[in-house]
Every structure is written in structure tokens, then in C-alpha cells.
Write an enzyme that holds these catalytic residues in place. Structure first.
Site, PDB file in Angstrom:
ATOM      1  CG  ASP A 296      13.609  11.823  27.500  1.00 61.05           C
ATOM      2  OD1 ASP A 296      14.470  12.703  27.300  1.00 61.05           O
ATOM      3  OD2 ASP A 296      13.599  10.566  27.735  1.00 61.05           O
ATOM      4  CG  HIS A 313      16.941   9.687  17.294  1.00 55.23           C
ATOM      5  ND1 HIS A 313      16.798   8.494  17.628  1.00 55.23           N
ATOM      6  CD2 HIS A 313      17.837   9.706  16.383  1.00 55.23           C
ATOM      7  CE1 HIS A 313      17.542   7.303  17.124  1.00 55.23           C
ATOM      8  NE2 HIS A 313      18.198   8.359  16.113  1.00 55.23           N
ATOM      9  N   GLY A 391      22.059   2.837  28.686  1.00 57.40           N
ATOM     10  CA  GLY A 391      20.727   2.695  28.402  1.00 57.40           C
ATOM     11  C   GLY A 391      20.325   2.517  27.171  1.00 57.40           C
ATOM     12  CD  GLN A 420      16.662  -5.509  26.044  1.00 54.14           C
ATOM     13  OE1 GLN A 420      16.829  -4.631  25.470  1.00 54.14           O
ATOM     14  NE2 GLN A 420      15.337  -6.201  26.241  1.00 54.14           N
TER      15      GLN A 420
END
Length: 500
Positions: A296, A313, A391, A420
Site C-alpha cells: 500500500d 512485496h 500486524g 491472532q
């Protein structure tokens, strides 16, 4: 094809002959055991997470194993003969691996491998490996001594042909235990896989008191550390309304459920508090480097310079010339004009006089990491004595294995901030279950930074630069023909004068 395995499932490939077996597509398994196979091709592809980081091979002959960007630390072989083990040449994974062979093993090879250029990424199970001629390991036999094997780039790992305490019977006992506890994949009813998948996505939340106490501990350790490296994933951008991948409403999660994931234009997103906080820590010298798997571009927009981070990426705001490799950081999302996903062509051209085609910098599954991003990330990971992960579920290799390298250094620490659980929680120094912005707010308070400037947006600078460059190019296009005409006219009159 093996799909749908989750969590602590035990995969056993047994009694196969002349088969091609592929394990892939975003799966988590506990262990992989291959036994009694002959003349088989067995592939473990990227996005597979093996929690135990162990593969064991028993009584196999003439088999070919391809381990494609999967984090494996231990390869145990018992009575394996005339077989080849091919690994993608990603140093971040290979340097962690030990391969061990019992006395019955004979004539096996370990090779580096890469995905065949030009293969269709949409049918990755049909891809074949390409062996690098520059890497050669002698045949591993029962008479071999422990050997440090070295790849062309200097990364090494150990091949041991010695008795190390574990036996073939130990492997068989593990298989029996997996059967008894119902953890073998073929013993799990398909009706339960959905529940297991949802359980794997469960989010956890530390209380405000726990978050504050953990932030205090992290701040203290960060200030003591010599080389802090921060690793960020999609979770740092969720407060910018960009969906993550594996959260309850993540892109992969919704697609797996047959639902449409939320979407928004990346150009509509703005850097979050966590982005600006990290920028401040970099400028203050507390954080030495940032490694991100996000495309992003929000780190760069918040003020991070190119030499201060790696974007493994890619960056949707960056495109590069396919001829001269010149980079362009734009004030707009370059993907909106992309002609084709796999060609990466954006439809724009490099500046005069090159005029080569520009390509986006996004790295898709099965594509290689750009060396100009991966190499500095690797170097900083090795130097780091404090890794802060923010994150990310840490499922995608090779990026997922970088933070753990901090633990190899004296007093190295690894802190994971995520909602998580991750495959690296068991080795982490500290696990923080919280949102990125909330944790970073507490951390900045503990570090003494009460005010974090959130007004800067580098895209405004880029837009002004692009307008100036566009004016320059337009001026060149106008002046160049006029200059040619003027030179031609002057030449004509000079020649005419000389001939009179």
C-alpha cells in the site's frame, strides 16, 4: 493435491508409487512424514506452514522432493536412497536447516532450485524446478562426515550422516499417536474443517492494563538494543480501512467462505498512527530499519525514505523501467492502469531519451523477491538484536522467517504484536495481542513521544514533482523539434555561404 489441512494436522504420505503429490495453498500443518514411497514427486509449495518445521522421510527410493519457500529447520531421513531434495534458493530459509541421515541412507542429493521461468503462476502445481549448476553437494552416503554445505551466496547449512538419537521407530510411534488422537488429515471429517478454520482465525485481545505493561517492557528493551528492526504486515493498515488477509474479515478468509471481501482504492487510504509513529522512531535513530510485506506504500507516504526500509512485496505507487531500471515513485496508484497482471506493464514509458516500458513492482505468489529489497532486509535481520513484528500472521515465506534471526544474536529479542496467534509465538520473547495503533500509542507514550505529527503525506510532494517533470518533458518535446529546425536552417545558410 492436498488442500484444506489446518492447525496441528499430521500429514502422512505412505505406500505410494509413481505419484505426483503437491501440498500447497495457505495451509498450516504440524508435521509431514513420507514413508515407503518409490519413484514419486512430492512438492511442498509456498504458503504452507509446518509448525514443527520438521519433515521426516522413511524407506523411500528414487523420489524427488521440492521444498518451495517453506520454513523447514530439520530434515530427518531414514533408509532413503537415490533421492533428490530440491530447495528454493532463499537464504533466509536455507541457512536455518539441518539435514540428518541415518546409516542406511545412500546416494542422495541436496540441490538448490527455483521456479521455471515463464511458467503459468495460476497452475503452480504444474511448475517444474530448475537446478542451479553453480551449486554442487557431493553424494551423501552413510560414510559421510558432518558437512557444512555452502551456497554460491555464502549461506551455509549442515548435512549430517550420523546417528543423532532419533530412530525410525520414533517416527512410527508419532504416526500411531496421530492416528489415536485423530490428527491425521484423512481421519478428520470434512464437516469439522470449517470449524477448525474459524478457530484458527480467532482474535485475542490483551486488556488495557496488559497492553500498557507490555508496551513499557518493549520500550525498555528497545532503548537497550543496538539494532532494532521492525517488520510490518497488513494489520498495521487495517485502521486505514484496507482489509488484511487472514483476519475474520480478511481477503483470503472471505474468499474461502465464498463471500466478497471488502475493497477500496489504495489511493484513498492514508497512513495510520502506527505508520507515523514508526517514521518518528526511524528519524530519531531508535529503529534502524523497517521491513514490510505491504504493497500500500503507506510507510513511504508517512515519510520513510527508500534506504530506510524494504518493501518485499512491492509498492503500488512505484514503477520501474524495464530497460534502464530507473524507478519512479508516483503520487497515484500505478496499478489502476496496469495492462496485465503478469506482464506488470502499466502503459507508461520511461522519460526521454530511454522511453522504455514501465512496470509495477508488485510481487505475486510464485514470483521471486527483488534482490534490491530482499538483500538489505536480510542484512538488517542478521544484525538485529531486537525484532518488533506488527500486524502479520507470519505465514508467508520467506519474509516470515526474517524476524526470528534476531534470536541468534546475544540477548536477541523477538516481540510479536498481532490479534491472532502466529507460528512463531512459541519462540517469541513476548506476544502482544492488540491492534497496531493502540499498541503503538502506548509504546510512544512510554518512549516519551507524546505528540506524533500525522500531517505529512509524501504523495503531495510527488504530485508537485510529477507536474514539474511533466512540464519539463512537454517543454523538451516542443523545443527539441524547434532546435532541430533552427540547426538545419543555420546549417543550410552556412553551407550556402561557403559555396558562394
Amino acid at each position: 493435491m492436498v488442500n484444506g489441512a489446518r492447525l496441528n494436522h499430521f500429514i502422512l504420505i505412505s505406500d505410494c508409487s509413481d505419484c505426483a503429490i503437491v501440498i500447497q495453498t495457505n495451509q498450516k500443518i504440524h508435521k509431514l512424514v513420507v514413508e515407503n514411497c518409490r519413484n514419486c514427486s512430492i512438492q511442498v509449495r509456498d504458503s504452507v506452514v509446518i509448525n514443527s518445521k520438521t519433515v521426516e522421510v522413511v524407506n523411500c527410493v528414487d523420489c524427488n522432493f521440492l521444498i518451495d519457500e517453506v520454513d523447514i529447520r530439520v530434515l530427518n531421513c531414514f533408509n532413503v536412497k537415490n533421492s533428490a531434495f530440491e530447495f528454493t534458493n532463499e537464504p533466509t530459509l536455507l541457512e536455518n536447516m539441518n539435514s540428518k541421515w541415518d546409516s542406511a541412507c545412500d546416494s542422495n542429493e541436496i540441490r538448490t532450485a527455483s521456479i521455471k521461468p515463464g511458467s503459468n503462476p495460476n497452475v503452480s502445481h504444474k511448475m517444474t524446478s530448475v537446478i542451479h549448476d553453480s551449486f554442487s553437494v557431493p553424494m551423501i552416503t552413510a560414510q559421510s562426515h558432518p558437512r557444512e554445505c555452502c551456497f554460491p551466496d555464502g549461506v551455509s547449512f549442515q548435512c549430517k550422516a550420523i546417528e543423532w538419537g532419533r530412530t525410525e521407530q520414533d517416527v512410527k510411534n508419532d504416526i500411531i499417536a496421530a492416528e489415536e488422537t485423530g490428527k491425521l488429515v484423512d481421519l478428520i471429517p470434512s464437516s469439522k474443517l470449517g470449524d477448525m478454520y474459524d478457530n484458527d482465525l480467532r482474535e485475542y485481545h490483551d486488556s488495557p492494563e496488559q497492553l500498557k505493561e507490555k508496551a513499557k517492557r518493549v520500550a525498555k528493551e528497545m532503548l537497550k538494543a543496538k539494532h532494532v528492526v521492525v517488520y510490518t504486515g497488513a494489520g498495521i493498515s487495517t485502521s486505514a480501512k484496507i482489509p488484511d488477509y487472514r483476519g475474520p474479515q480478511g481477503v483470503w478468509t472471505m474468499l474461502k467462505k465464498g463471500a466478497t471481501p471488502a475493497s477500496m482504492s489504495l489511493s484513498q487510504a492514508y497512513p495510520t498512527f502506527a505508520h507515523y509513529a514508526l517514521t518518528l522512531l526511524v528519524k530519531k535513530g531508535i529503529v534502524k530499519y523497517i521491513v514490510s510485506t505491504n504493497l500500500d506504500g503507506l510507510h513511504r507516504r508517512s515519510g520513510i525514505d527508500a534506504h530506510e526500509m524494504s518493501e518485499l512485496h512491492g509498492n503500488c505507487y512505484k514503477e520501474v523501467c524495464g530497460v534502464c531500471s530507473k524507478e519512479y515513485l508516483r503520487g497515484f496508484d500505478t496499478l489502476t492502469s496496469r495492462e496485465d497482471r503478469w506482464s506488470h506493464l502499466t502503459g507508461r514509458k520511461c522519460s526521454w531519451p530511454c522511453r522504455g516500458p514501465l512496470k509495477d513492482t508488485i510481487v505475486h505468489f510464485t514470483e521471486n523477491m527483488p534482490k534490491d529489497q530482499m538483500n538489505p532486509a536480510m542484512n538488517h535481520a542478521r544484525k538485529s538484536d531486537f525484532a518488533l513484528v506488527i500486524g502479520t500472521s507470519m505465514n508467508v515465506q520467506p519474509a516470515a522467517s526474517l524476524p526470528e534471526k534476531s534470536l541468534k544474536n546475544p540477548d536477541g529479542k523477538l516481540v510479536i504484536v498481532n490479534l491472532q496467534k502466529t507460528p512463531f509465538d512459541d519462540v517469541a520473547t513476548l506476544n502482544v495481542f492488540g491492534k497496531s495503533d493502540e499498541f503503538m500509542l502506548e509504546l510512544m507514550n512510554e518512549l516519551g513521544f507524546k505528540d506524533v505529527d500525522q500531517t505529512y503525506d509524501h504523495t503531495l510532494v510527488l504530485i508537485q514533482k510529477e507536474e514539474a517533470e511533466e512540464f519539463k518533458q512537454t517543454l523538451l518535446q516542443i523545443l527539441l523539434p524547434l532546435t532541430v529546425v533552427a540547426v538545419s536552417v543555420a546549417t543550410y545558410f552556412w553551407v550556402k555561404r561557403q559555396t558562394q
